[in-house]
Write an enzyme that holds these catalytic residues in place. Structure first.
Site, PDB file in Angstrom:
ATOM      1  N   GLU A   1       0.773  -1.264   0.161  1.00 29.35           N
ATOM      2  CA  GLU A   1       0.098   0.042   0.191  1.00 29.35           C
ATOM      3  C   GLU A   1       1.034   1.341   0.029  1.00 29.35           C
ATOM      4  O   GLU A   1       0.620   2.113   0.813  1.00 29.35           O
ATOM      5  CB  GLU A   1      -0.913   0.002   1.324  1.00 29.35           C
ATOM      6  CG  GLU A   1      -1.793  -1.050   1.505  1.00 29.35           C
ATOM      7  CD  GLU A   1      -2.729  -1.223   2.349  1.00 29.35           C
ATOM      8  OE1 GLU A   1      -3.732  -2.345   2.487  1.00 29.35           O
ATOM      9  OE2 GLU A   1      -2.677  -0.639   3.274  1.00 29.35           O
TER      10      GLU A   1
ATOM     11  N   ASN B   1       1.665  -4.670  -3.429  1.00 28.75           N
ATOM     12  CA  ASN B   1       0.423  -5.181  -2.999  1.00 28.75           C
ATOM     13  C   ASN B   1      -0.301  -3.786  -2.657  1.00 28.75           C
ATOM     14  O   ASN B   1       0.105  -2.844  -1.969  1.00 28.75           O
ATOM     15  CB  ASN B   1       0.359  -6.214  -1.686  1.00 28.75           C
ATOM     16  CG  ASN B   1      -0.786  -6.662  -1.463  1.00 28.75           C
ATOM     17  OD1 ASN B   1      -1.763  -7.258  -2.344  1.00 28.75           O
ATOM     18  ND2 ASN B   1      -1.331  -6.656  -0.053  1.00 28.75           N
TER      19      ASN B   1
ATOM     20  N   HIS C   1     -10.671  -5.908  -1.680  1.00 25.97           N
ATOM     21  CA  HIS C   1     -11.690  -5.867  -0.728  1.00 25.97           C
ATOM     22  C   HIS C   1     -12.922  -4.790  -1.326  1.00 25.97           C
ATOM     23  O   HIS C   1     -12.873  -3.846  -1.480  1.00 25.97           O
ATOM     24  CB  HIS C   1     -11.158  -4.933   0.410  1.00 25.97           C
ATOM     25  CG  HIS C   1     -10.119  -5.681   1.252  1.00 25.97           C
ATOM     26  ND1 HIS C   1     -10.396  -6.929   1.969  1.00 25.97           N
ATOM     27  CD2 HIS C   1      -8.634  -5.403   1.533  1.00 25.97           C
ATOM     28  CE1 HIS C   1      -9.113  -7.338   2.343  1.00 25.97           C
ATOM     29  NE2 HIS C   1      -8.113  -6.350   2.013  1.00 25.97           N
TER      30      HIS C   1
ATOM     31  N   GLU D   1      -6.334 -10.646  -1.611  1.00 29.69           N
ATOM     32  CA  GLU D   1      -7.259 -10.329  -0.369  1.00 29.69           C
ATOM     33  C   GLU D   1      -8.689 -10.159  -0.311  1.00 29.69           C
ATOM     34  O   GLU D   1      -9.435  -9.348   0.308  1.00 29.69           O
ATOM     35  CB  GLU D   1      -6.506  -9.110   0.580  1.00 29.69           C
ATOM     36  CG  GLU D   1      -5.006  -9.031   0.874  1.00 29.69           C
ATOM     37  CD  GLU D   1      -4.665  -7.595   1.527  1.00 29.69           C
ATOM     38  OE1 GLU D   1      -5.317  -7.237   2.193  1.00 29.69           O
ATOM     39  OE2 GLU D   1      -3.552  -7.660   1.759  1.00 29.69           O
TER      40      GLU D   1
ATOM     41  N   ASP E   1     -12.424 -10.158  -0.398  1.00 29.21           N
ATOM     42  CA  ASP E   1     -13.840 -10.323   0.349  1.00 29.21           C
ATOM     43  C   ASP E   1     -14.499  -9.184  -0.558  1.00 29.21           C
ATOM     44  O   ASP E   1     -14.290  -8.329  -0.818  1.00 29.21           O
ATOM     45  CB  ASP E   1     -13.708 -10.382   1.704  1.00 29.21           C
ATOM     46  CG  ASP E   1     -12.644  -9.165   2.213  1.00 29.21           C
ATOM     47  OD1 ASP E   1     -12.910  -8.051   1.395  1.00 29.21           O
ATOM     48  OD2 ASP E   1     -12.152  -9.194   3.269  1.00 29.21           O
TER      49      ASP E   1
END
Length: 415
Positions: A225, A266, A302, A330, A332
């Site tokens: 990030e 990432n 996300h 990641e 979801d």
């Protein structure tokens, strides 16, 4: 947020012991399978697909076993089979998400996990199933605050526990992460630094952590990030004291410490075109032009139910065109305003199924997208509710460890 071991497929109820013969309903073959290939008396090894063969009773036919089949199931809209309901589905009857991903030509389908969950036997039973998960990401135990809480004092017990579990199952591990603005110990965030002293501390951290796991992880999220949503660099302790050069230094140091691991940047909110995605592309191009080691881009994923970006596949293809591999790291997809009435819940579950299918389809359609990791597989341990009040229900398994329609959306996306 928030080893290169070979794929070794194991039985659905994964256990470390090795038996001379598989029991009835146990696995007895398939690509990468290293277990027994013969069955106990009264059963016969029958191939379900190239990745899975099962011991079926000798009196049963492959299409009508008396227990749930391990043949692929087709959710509604997937082009065949029996449509699933919009309610909770229960337990899987298909081949497993990791097997579906590998059949589609991907390297893995995986899940994040965290050490406190290791006391939950029912949870571990599913996590250990390599038909479902071929890759594991430690959610917190390899981060800076967990591995170097005091300067030059390292502890690896948490990360080692996750690695040991994965290695015991033949699952590959994603190292997460080496340099991030968050979850830093106070000695880093509150230290008095110069360019030279912080560079030395950062390189020391990467050398020790990546060196400890040398040859045991598939990849590292080296820099996590680095951008703000407007595309500017995040003004964290590394950027303020070292400048953007900290990214190249981190990648070069990671390569020296763990030469065979894939090295990733990432990031979140790069699932769609925008300032952050544009800045990331420019960064990757500049790093590649300077021969800085960089092997992959992690697209976190996300997302919100009903708001999956329509240009996700285009973005994944764009990143892959830069000469790096791409992974959804990641994933979801959460509900923003949890409903209280069943009809609304059913509608949201159906939309969530569609959304998961859309994301997986996007990765499936991009050859350079090598795999997908969900940010823990069950709502029981999702990070969302504790971070965003009134939001959650983000995972393919519910809090009771039953699969939701989203599970079938993932299968359909890999079909």
């Amino acid at each position: 947020m928030h080893g290169l071991a070979q794929f070794v497929a194991i039985a659905a109820f994964a256990a470390p012991a090795v038996f001379a013969q598989s029991a009835i309903w146990g696995q007895c073959g398939g690509e990468g399978w290293a277990g027994p290939t013969t069955c106990v008396s009264g059963s016969t090894c029958v191939e379900s697909n190239p990745y899975y063969s099962q011991c079926l009773p000798s009196t049963a036919t492959p299409t009508q076993p008396s227990e749930p089949s391990n043949s692929p199931s087709s959710p509604s809209g997937s082009g065949g089979g029996t449509p699933v309901s919009t309610g909770i589905v229960g337990q899987p009857t298909g081949p497993g998400l990791n097997l579906a991903a590998k059949k589609a030509g991907k390297k893995y389908f995986g899940s994040a996990t965290d050490n406190p969950e290791f006391t939950d036997a029912a949870y571990l039973k599913i996590l250990n199933d390599t038909n479902e998960f071929g890759q594991i990401t430690p959610g917190n135990s390899m981060k800076w605050d967990a591995t170097e809480p005091e300067q030059n004092t390292f502890t690896f017990s948490g990360g080692d526990q996750v690695l040991d579990l994965a290695e015991g199952n033949g699952q590959i591990v994603r190292g997460h992460n080496l340099v991030w603005y968050n979850q830093l110990p106070s000695w880093v965030t509150s230290g008095t630094w110069t360019n030279a002293t912080l560079t030395a501390a950062m390189k020391n951290h990467i050398t020790n952590v990546a060196g400890h796991y040398k040859g045991k992880v598939y990849c590292w999220d080296v820099v996590n990030e680095p951008f703000n949503d407007d595309g500017t660099y995040r003004t964290d302790v590394f950027y303020e004291n070292i400048g953007i050069e900290y990214i190249a230094i981190a990648l070069q140091t990671a390569r020296e410490a763990d030469p065979n691991a894939k090295l990733y940047i990432n990031e979140y909110n790069i699932e769609y075109a925008g300032a952050k995605a544009t800045s990331l592309v420019s960064l990757v191009q500049s790093l590649k032009a300077a021969n800085v080691p960089l092997d992959g881009i992690g697209v976190q994923g996300h997302l919100i139910v009903g708001e999956v970006p329509t240009d996700l596949e285009t973005q994944l293809a764009l990143y892959a065109s830069l000469g790096v591999e791409v992974a959804i790291t990641e994933l979801d997809i959460h509900v923003t305003d949890l409903p209280t009435t069943l009809p609304e819940t059913a509608a949201l579950l159906a939309q969530q199924q569609e959304d998961y299918q859309s994301v997986i389809t996007a990765c499936n359609n991009v050859p350079g997208c090598i795999g997908v990791t969900i940010w823990d597989y069950t709502d029981k341990y999702s990070w969302v509710p504790s971070t965003f009040s009134g939001q959650g229900d983000a995972c393919p398994w519910d809090a009771n460890l039953d699969i939701k329609p989203a599970y079938n959306g993932i299968l359909a996306g890999f079909a």
